[in-house]
Each structure stands twice: as structure tokens, then as C-alpha cells.
Write a protein that holds these residues in place. Structure first.
Motif, PDB file in Angstrom:
ATOM      1  N   ALA A  84      -2.925  -5.940 -12.949  1.00 31.37           N
ATOM      2  CA  ALA A  84      -3.046  -4.497 -12.678  1.00 31.37           C
ATOM      3  C   ALA A  84      -4.518  -4.136 -12.480  1.00 31.37           C
ATOM      4  O   ALA A  84      -4.862  -3.354 -11.588  1.00 31.37           O
ATOM      5  N   VAL A  85      -5.375  -4.721 -13.288  1.00 30.58           N
ATOM      6  CA  VAL A  85      -6.813  -4.431 -13.166  1.00 30.58           C
ATOM      7  C   VAL A  85      -7.315  -4.877 -11.796  1.00 30.58           C
ATOM      8  O   VAL A  85      -8.102  -4.166 -11.150  1.00 30.58           O
ATOM      9  N   ASP A  86      -6.839  -6.015 -11.308  1.00 25.41           N
ATOM     10  CA  ASP A  86      -7.247  -6.494  -9.981  1.00 25.41           C
ATOM     11  C   ASP A  86      -6.830  -5.505  -8.887  1.00 25.41           C
ATOM     12  O   ASP A  86      -7.614  -5.202  -7.991  1.00 25.41           O
ATOM     13  N   VAL A  87      -5.584  -4.987  -8.948  1.00 20.70           N
ATOM     14  CA  VAL A  87      -5.162  -4.065  -7.879  1.00 20.70           C
ATOM     15  C   VAL A  87      -5.899  -2.732  -8.001  1.00 20.70           C
ATOM     16  O   VAL A  87      -6.235  -2.110  -6.991  1.00 20.70           O
ATOM     17  N   LEU A  88      -6.188  -2.314  -9.222  1.00 25.04           N
ATOM     18  CA  LEU A  88      -6.958  -1.061  -9.408  1.00 25.04           C
ATOM     19  C   LEU A  88      -8.336  -1.212  -8.754  1.00 25.04           C
ATOM     20  O   LEU A  88      -8.807  -0.313  -8.041  1.00 25.04           O
ATOM     21  N   LYS A  89      -8.961  -2.360  -8.995  1.00 24.49           N
ATOM     22  CA  LYS A  89     -10.303  -2.596  -8.413  1.00 24.49           C
ATOM     23  C   LYS A  89     -10.227  -2.659  -6.892  1.00 24.49           C
ATOM     24  O   LYS A  89     -11.144  -2.220  -6.196  1.00 24.49           O
ATOM     25  N   ASP A  90      -9.124  -3.209  -6.374  1.00 25.63           N
ATOM     26  CA  ASP A  90      -8.956  -3.299  -4.921  1.00 25.63           C
ATOM     27  C   ASP A  90      -8.889  -1.891  -4.315  1.00 25.63           C
ATOM     28  O   ASP A  90      -9.529  -1.616  -3.289  1.00 25.63           O
ATOM     29  N   THR A  91      -8.145  -1.000  -4.963  1.00 29.80           N
ATOM     30  CA  THR A  91      -8.054   0.386  -4.460  1.00 29.80           C
ATOM     31  C   THR A  91      -9.420   1.055  -4.493  1.00 29.80           C
ATOM     32  O   THR A  91      -9.823   1.732  -3.535  1.00 29.80           O
ATOM     33  N   VAL A  92     -10.154   0.867  -5.573  1.00 29.04           N
ATOM     34  CA  VAL A  92     -11.483   1.493  -5.685  1.00 29.04           C
ATOM     35  C   VAL A  92     -12.388   0.995  -4.572  1.00 29.04           C
ATOM     36  O   VAL A  92     -13.056   1.787  -3.878  1.00 29.04           O
ATOM     37  N   LYS A  93     -12.379  -0.319  -4.357  1.00 26.43           N
ATOM     38  CA  LYS A  93     -13.259  -0.903  -3.341  1.00 26.43           C
ATOM     39  C   LYS A  93     -12.869  -0.427  -1.931  1.00 26.43           C
ATOM     40  O   LYS A  93     -13.718   0.044  -1.170  1.00 26.43           O
ATOM     41  N   LYS A  95       0.846  -1.210   0.000  1.00 25.30           N
ATOM     42  CA  LYS A  95       0.000   0.000   0.000  1.00 25.30           C
ATOM     43  C   LYS A  95       0.867   1.240   0.000  1.00 25.30           C
ATOM     44  O   LYS A  95       1.914   1.265   0.654  1.00 25.30           O
ATOM     45  N   ILE A  96       0.386   2.275  -0.694  1.00 24.18           N
ATOM     46  CA  ILE A  96       0.999   3.596  -0.565  1.00 24.18           C
ATOM     47  C   ILE A  96      -0.140   4.599  -0.444  1.00 24.18           C
ATOM     48  O   ILE A  96      -1.168   4.456  -1.138  1.00 24.18           O
ATOM     49  N   ARG A  97       0.043   5.568   0.464  1.00 22.38           N
ATOM     50  CA  ARG A  97      -1.051   6.524   0.703  1.00 22.38           C
ATOM     51  C   ARG A  97      -0.769   7.842   0.008  1.00 22.38           C
ATOM     52  O   ARG A  97       0.321   8.400   0.129  1.00 22.38           O
ATOM     53  N   TYR A  98      -1.751   8.325  -0.771  1.00 22.07           N
ATOM     54  CA  TYR A  98      -1.734   9.686  -1.287  1.00 22.07           C
ATOM     55  C   TYR A  98      -2.893  10.408  -0.602  1.00 22.07           C
ATOM     56  O   TYR A  98      -4.056  10.151  -0.925  1.00 22.07           O
ATOM     57  N   LYS A  99      -2.561  11.261   0.367  1.00 22.53           N
ATOM     58  CA  LYS A  99      -3.588  11.977   1.131  1.00 22.53           C
ATOM     59  C   LYS A  99      -4.642  10.995   1.628  1.00 22.53           C
ATOM     60  O   LYS A  99      -4.324  10.082   2.353  1.00 22.53           O
ATOM     61  N   ASN A 100      -5.908  11.122   1.166  1.00 25.09           N
ATOM     62  CA  ASN A 100      -6.966  10.270   1.725  1.00 25.09           C
ATOM     63  C   ASN A 100      -7.187   8.979   0.928  1.00 25.09           C
ATOM     64  O   ASN A 100      -8.163   8.274   1.152  1.00 25.09           O
ATOM     65  N   ILE A 101      -6.309   8.704  -0.046  1.00 25.65           N
ATOM     66  CA  ILE A 101      -6.486   7.470  -0.839  1.00 25.65           C
ATOM     67  C   ILE A 101      -5.302   6.534  -0.605  1.00 25.65           C
ATOM     68  O   ILE A 101      -4.140   6.922  -0.768  1.00 25.65           O
ATOM     69  N   GLU A 102      -5.624   5.287  -0.221  1.00 21.40           N
ATOM     70  CA  GLU A 102      -4.583   4.279  -0.049  1.00 21.40           C
ATOM     71  C   GLU A 102      -4.577   3.391  -1.291  1.00 21.40           C
ATOM     72  O   GLU A 102      -5.575   2.715  -1.583  1.00 21.40           O
ATOM     73  N   VAL A 103      -3.482   3.426  -2.015  1.00 22.03           N
ATOM     74  CA  VAL A 103      -3.390   2.714  -3.296  1.00 22.03           C
ATOM     75  C   VAL A 103      -2.748   1.348  -3.072  1.00 22.03           C
ATOM     76  O   VAL A 103      -1.664   1.238  -2.497  1.00 22.03           O
ATOM     77  N   SER A 104      -3.444   0.305  -3.542  1.00 26.10           N
ATOM     78  CA  SER A 104      -2.903  -1.054  -3.475  1.00 26.10           C
ATOM     79  C   SER A 104      -1.960  -1.267  -4.664  1.00 26.10           C
ATOM     80  O   SER A 104      -2.215  -0.744  -5.750  1.00 26.10           O
ATOM     81  N   PHE A 105      -0.913  -2.031  -4.444  1.00 25.84           N
ATOM     82  CA  PHE A 105      -0.035  -2.342  -5.579  1.00 25.84           C
ATOM     83  C   PHE A 105       0.796  -3.583  -5.310  1.00 25.84           C
ATOM     84  O   PHE A 105       0.874  -4.066  -4.173  1.00 25.84           O
ATOM     85  N   LEU A 106       1.387  -4.103  -6.361  1.00 21.60           N
ATOM     86  CA  LEU A 106       2.417  -5.132  -6.270  1.00 21.60           C
ATOM     87  C   LEU A 106       3.678  -4.502  -6.843  1.00 21.60           C
ATOM     88  O   LEU A 106       3.604  -3.790  -7.860  1.00 21.60           O
ATOM     89  N   TRP A 107       4.810  -4.750  -6.200  1.00 23.95           N
ATOM     90  CA  TRP A 107       6.037  -4.089  -6.673  1.00 23.95           C
ATOM     91  C   TRP A 107       6.302  -4.418  -8.121  1.00 23.95           C
ATOM     92  O   TRP A 107       6.817  -3.604  -8.882  1.00 23.95           O
ATOM     93  N   ARG A 108       5.933  -5.646  -8.569  1.00 19.77           N
ATOM     94  CA  ARG A 108       6.237  -5.987  -9.956  1.00 19.77           C
ATOM     95  C   ARG A 108       5.364  -5.226 -10.958  1.00 19.77           C
ATOM     96  O   ARG A 108       5.629  -5.245 -12.147  1.00 19.77           O
TER      97      ARG A 108
END
Ligand SMILES: C[S@@+](CC[C@H](N)C(=O)[O-])C[C@H]1O[C@@H](n2cnc3c(N)ncnc32)[C@H](O)[C@@H]1O
Length: 240
Positions: A75-84, A4-17
Motif C-alpha cells: 500500500a505504501v508503494d502505491v501511495l508513493k506512486d500516486t504522489v510521484k 488507476k482511478i481518477r478523482y478530478k485532477n488526481i489519478e490514484v494508483s491502486f491494486l485491486w487486492r
């Protein structure tokens, strides 16, 4: 489990790869958009990966809505995770798309941002985060993007002088009714220490590190708009 990385009020999910450098460059997009473009309604992040760039623009109040797309299903899976996780369903749309192929025709954007694969002269079709053989990912984008841009809309891409110059994209930009508005950067080594306003909230050593990465990678930005939006030259008696 995602990082996870936080930008202000949004926590973005990611995989390093899935990080194609956006984790570093996102702050510079905030910086440039704040200075040059200002807040817009709807941003699209092309080749979004985990969406570092788009989500940081959204978190910094530089857009009201965001659309993100990538060809990689991970990438689509992690994007959806952040949205949810951030309850952004009413503000963010996610598409699994090869270039713009699966994007509905009705999508219209004020600003398109992107960190596309930088290496055009490679034959490597496996390393899709970095290689764009024959420039297909760029060419298809520039062919199809105009119908998704609102009048006055523009495109801001990061590229690297290690692999390309603005001239590498001139034909694909201009033959599709687009034009360069400005070519920005790369950040010079003295420039690392200048104009930090939009980095506020980050610690000084981190800002220096992020800007050093930009300078080291010789990253530059292409700011592109529709030729239809070029200012009309003055006309009238005596000016013909
Ligand atoms: C340099 S990485 C950038 C990732 C992320 N935006 C960042 O800045 O870290 C390029 C991204 O382009 C995506 N990509 C490559 N080919 C694509 C295509 N044909 N259509 C859509 N996305 C593509 C890759 O999956 C990868 O996520």
C-alpha cells in the motif's frame, strides 16, 4: 503495473487486492465532509490502503494537505506512486506505520478519516484488510490520536453494522478523552436517492450503485471529537 482511478485532477494508483471498499466509500466521505465539516487544512487517512478517501478529499478541495499511512508495504508503494505521478510531494506525506507508531509527533491534523478493518471478533491475523483481532488497530489508534488532533479537529471512520455498533467503540473512545459527535447512517434504501450534491460529475447509475453498496453493507460513520472541544455549558447566577 497499477490500476488507476481518477478523482478530478488526481489519478490514484491502486491494486485491486488493496481495495478495502474505499473505491466505493470515498464519494460518501466527500459528501459528508462537504455537508458537515467543510474544507480543512490537513487531513490524515488512517489505514489508507491506496488512499482513495484521502486523495478524493484533496482532489475535491476539501483539504490543503494530506498525510496517509498503512502497515502494508504494498500500500505504501502505491501511495508513493500516486504522489510521484501527480507531483504532490509538497502536499502529501506517506508513512509506513503500524497504527500511528511511525508517525512523527509533530504531525497535526484537522480531520482524520479512515476505513479500518471492520471485524473485531476475529482471530485471523493474516487478513489485515478486514480483520482487527481484539480491536488492536482501533484501540491503539484511539489511545494515540488525541495528541495529533488540532483543537476542534475530528475523526470520521466508516464501519459496518454487520460487525459492530457505536457501542463497540464507546469505551476505547471515551477512556481516551474523546467523544462521539454524531453517528451517521447507515444509508437507508430510500436514502440512496437523496442529497447527491457532492456526487455531481458522476453518472446517475454510478451514484445509485455506490450508494446501494453503502446500504447493502450497512455502513455507518462515526464522527468523533475531543472531549475538550465539547461546547462549554452555560453558567452564571440562576444556572447553578
Ligand atoms: C478495510 S482496508 C481499507 C483500505 C483503504 N483505506 C480502502 O478504504 O479501500 C483496511 C486497511 O488497514 C490496513 N491496516 C491493517 N492493520 C493496520 C495497522 N496495524 N496499521 C496500519 N494500517 C493497518 C490494511 O493494510 C488495509 O489497507
Amino acid at each position: 503495473m497499477y490500476s488507476k482511478i481518477r478523482y478530478k485532477n488526481i489519478e490514484v494508483s491502486f491494486l485491486w487486492r488493496l481495495n478495502g471498499g474505499g473505491i466505493i466509500f470515498a464519494h460518501e466521505f466527500v459528501h459528508i465532509v462537504s455537508q458537515k465539516i467543510g474544507k480543512v487544512g490537513h487531513v490524515f487517512e488512517y489505514c489508507a490502503g491506496p488512499g482513495f478517501i484521502g486523495f478524493s478529499l484533496l482532489a475535491n478541495g476539501l483539504c490543503d494537505r494530506l498525510t496517509v499511512a498503512d502497515v502494508n508495504p504494498l500500500a505504501v508503494d502505491v501511495l508513493k506512486d500516486t504522489v510521484k505521478n501527480n507531483n504532490l510531494q509538497d502536499r502529501v506525506a506517506v508513512y509506513h506505520s503500524d497504527c500511528l507508531d511511525a508517525i512523527p509527533e509533530t504531525e497535526r491534523w484537522d480531520l482524520v478519516v479512515g476505513n479500518p478493518p471492520w471485524i473485531l471478533d476475529s482471530k485471523n491475523t493474516k487478513e489485515i484488510a478486514v480483520c482487527d483481532p481484539g480491536g488492536r488497530v482501533h484501540k491503539k489508534f484511539f489511545k494515540d490520536i488525541k495528541e495529533h488532533l488540532v483543537p476542534g479537529g475530528s475523526i470520521l471512520f466508516i464501519e459496518s453494522t454487520w460487525f459492530t455498533s457505536a457501542g463497540s467503540f464507546k469505551e476505547m473512545v471515551e477512556s481516551n478523552g474523546l467523544t462521539f459527535r454524531q453517528i451517521l447512517g447507515p444509508v437507508s434504501y430510500p436514502g440512496i436517492f437523496k442529497n447527491w450534491a457532492e456526487y455531481k460529475g458522476l453518472k446517475t447509475p454510478l451514484i445509485i450503485f455506490l450508494r446501494l453498496c453503502l446500504a447493502f453493507r450497512d455502513a455507518y460513520f462515526l464522527w468523533i471529537m475531543s472531549q475538550d472541544d465539547l461546547p462549554v455549558p452555560p453558567s452564571g447566577p440562576g444556572l447553578l
